[in-house]
Design a protein around this motif. Structure first.
Motif, PDB file in Angstrom:
ATOM      1  N   ILE A 106      38.753  97.775 113.191  1.00 12.25           N
ATOM      2  CA  ILE A 106      39.068  98.139 111.810  1.00 12.25           C
ATOM      3  C   ILE A 106      39.562  99.577 111.735  1.00 12.25           C
ATOM      4  O   ILE A 106      40.562  99.881 111.064  1.00 12.25           O
ATOM      5  CB  ILE A 106      37.832  97.931 110.910  1.00 12.25           C
ATOM      6  N   GLY A 110      43.390 100.353 110.962  1.00 11.53           N
ATOM      7  CA  GLY A 110      43.570 101.095 109.714  1.00 11.53           C
ATOM      8  C   GLY A 110      44.286 102.410 109.927  1.00 11.53           C
ATOM      9  O   GLY A 110      45.154 102.791 109.128  1.00 11.53           O
ATOM     10  N   TYR A 111      43.957 103.116 111.012  1.00 10.93           N
ATOM     11  CA  TYR A 111      44.636 104.374 111.309  1.00 10.93           C
ATOM     12  C   TYR A 111      46.104 104.137 111.645  1.00 10.93           C
ATOM     13  O   TYR A 111      46.986 104.880 111.199  1.00 10.93           O
ATOM     14  CB  TYR A 111      43.930 105.080 112.471  1.00 10.93           C
ATOM     15  N   LEU A 113      48.011 101.666 110.628  1.00 12.23           N
ATOM     16  CA  LEU A 113      48.722 101.313 109.395  1.00 12.23           C
ATOM     17  C   LEU A 113      48.926 102.537 108.505  1.00 12.23           C
ATOM     18  O   LEU A 113      49.974 102.681 107.867  1.00 12.23           O
ATOM     19  CB  LEU A 113      47.944 100.241 108.643  1.00 12.23           C
ATOM     20  N   ALA A 114      47.911 103.427 108.450  1.00 13.20           N
ATOM     21  CA  ALA A 114      48.043 104.635 107.638  1.00 13.20           C
ATOM     22  C   ALA A 114      49.174 105.519 108.146  1.00 13.20           C
ATOM     23  O   ALA A 114      49.954 106.066 107.364  1.00 13.20           O
ATOM     24  CB  ALA A 114      46.720 105.401 107.628  1.00 13.20           C
ATOM     25  N   ARG A 128      52.690  99.024 102.227  1.00 10.76           N
ATOM     26  CA  ARG A 128      51.352  99.361 101.738  1.00 10.76           C
ATOM     27  C   ARG A 128      50.779  98.216 100.909  1.00 10.76           C
ATOM     28  O   ARG A 128      49.601  97.867 101.051  1.00 10.76           O
ATOM     29  CB  ARG A 128      51.413 100.626 100.885  1.00 10.76           C
ATOM     30  N   PHE A 132      47.479  95.997 102.005  1.00 11.60           N
ATOM     31  CA  PHE A 132      46.301  96.107 101.145  1.00 11.60           C
ATOM     32  C   PHE A 132      45.999  94.800 100.400  1.00 11.60           C
ATOM     33  O   PHE A 132      44.902  94.630  99.876  1.00 11.60           O
ATOM     34  CB  PHE A 132      46.508  97.235 100.131  1.00 11.60           C
ATOM     35  N   TYR A 135      42.673  92.682 100.980  1.00  3.03           N
ATOM     36  CA  TYR A 135      41.462  93.224 100.359  1.00  3.03           C
ATOM     37  C   TYR A 135      41.418  92.909  98.875  1.00  3.03           C
ATOM     38  O   TYR A 135      40.349  92.670  98.316  1.00  3.03           O
ATOM     39  CB  TYR A 135      41.402  94.733 100.590  1.00  3.03           C
ATOM     40  N   SER A 193      41.095  96.151 106.950  1.00  2.00           N
ATOM     41  CA  SER A 193      41.979  97.186 107.497  1.00  2.00           C
ATOM     42  C   SER A 193      42.834  97.830 106.415  1.00  2.00           C
ATOM     43  O   SER A 193      43.141  99.030 106.496  1.00  2.00           O
ATOM     44  CB  SER A 193      42.868  96.592 108.586  1.00  2.00           C
ATOM     45  N   GLY A 194      43.214  97.067 105.398  1.00  2.00           N
ATOM     46  CA  GLY A 194      43.999  97.637 104.310  1.00  2.00           C
ATOM     47  C   GLY A 194      43.240  98.706 103.553  1.00  2.00           C
ATOM     48  O   GLY A 194      43.788  99.763 103.209  1.00  2.00           O
ATOM     49  N   THR A 196      40.734 100.482 104.773  1.00  3.15           N
ATOM     50  CA  THR A 196      40.619 101.610 105.700  1.00  3.15           C
ATOM     51  C   THR A 196      41.912 102.408 105.734  1.00  3.15           C
ATOM     52  O   THR A 196      41.891 103.642 105.808  1.00  3.15           O
ATOM     53  CB  THR A 196      40.276 101.095 107.105  1.00  3.15           C
ATOM     54  N   MET A 197      43.046 101.729 105.675  1.00  6.14           N
ATOM     55  CA  MET A 197      44.343 102.403 105.637  1.00  6.14           C
ATOM     56  C   MET A 197      44.432 103.332 104.429  1.00  6.14           C
ATOM     57  O   MET A 197      44.847 104.504 104.550  1.00  6.14           O
ATOM     58  CB  MET A 197      45.454 101.357 105.580  1.00  6.14           C
TER      59      MET A 197
END
Length: 204
Positions: A106, A110-111, A113-114, A128, A132, A135, A193-194, A196-197
């Protein structure tokens, strides 16, 4: 120039002094009762819908409360019975295993994707939203979709794997323990993950 005209000019150029007015009060400063009035609805909401049900649940846990009939107070007997159940230890160990498996993917995904959507590229906003969206849909809805798509012979997962020649399309994903755990972990990583992004983007 007459003395009268000179005196008038002197008076006109001399700044007038008078009682000083107090500085205007800041619009962000309010009396304490305003703060209490604003906080009261949230406090009442927490008391009624969070703390009160929690207190009732704790009291019920100290009783022998059937769905139909009278109940009786038995103290901590329910907790003693719970900790003597081998299934409790197994549940705790499974939860620790699940947490260990999903935490690192995760954070890493997430990192990634960010970093991907943080750059000013064309389509970053659309990406984005797509990342997302799971979620927003919710883990409950995604879990129900997973149950449908993991069915033997009819689920989309087995259909795709059969077309690719990986399986025969009859795999019972939700019956086999390791396979079910794998599916749950993949689902949670995809769904969270979204979020976390978004959190990592805000910290960047």
């Amino acid at each position: 120039m007459s003395s009268t005209t000179a005196a008038r000019r002197t008076l006109a150029t001399t700044p007038r002094t008078g009682p000083k007015r107090d500085a205007p009060r800041s619009s962000l400063t309010h009396p304490p009762r305003t703060g209490f009035a604003l906080v009261t609805p949230a406090v009442l909401f927490v008391l009624v819908f969070a703390l009160a049900p929690l207190a009732v649940a704790v009291y019920i846990s100290l009783t022998n409360w059937p769905l139909i009939g009278d109940y009786r107070f038995i103290g901590i007997q329910n907790y003693l019975t719970l900790f003597q159940d081998p299934a409790l230890v197994q549940s705790i160990l499974y939860t620790l295993l699940y947490t260990t498996i999903v935490t690192v993917p995760i954070l890493v995904l997430g990192y990634f994707l960010a970093v991907l959507v943080r750059s000013k590229r064309r389509g970053s906003t659309v990406l984005r939203t797509i990342f997302f969206l799971p979620y927003v849909v919710g883990l409950t809805t995604l879990s129900f979709m997973l149950v449908l798509e993991a069915q033997p012979n009819s689920g989309l997962l087995n259909v795709i794997l059969k077309l690719l020649g990986i399986t025969d399309g009859t795999t019972a994903w939700l019956v086999n323990g390791p396979l079910a755990t794998l599916l749950i972990c993949v689902l949670v990583v995809w769904a969270v993950s979204g979020l976390t992004m978004v959190l990592l983007m805000s910290s960047m």
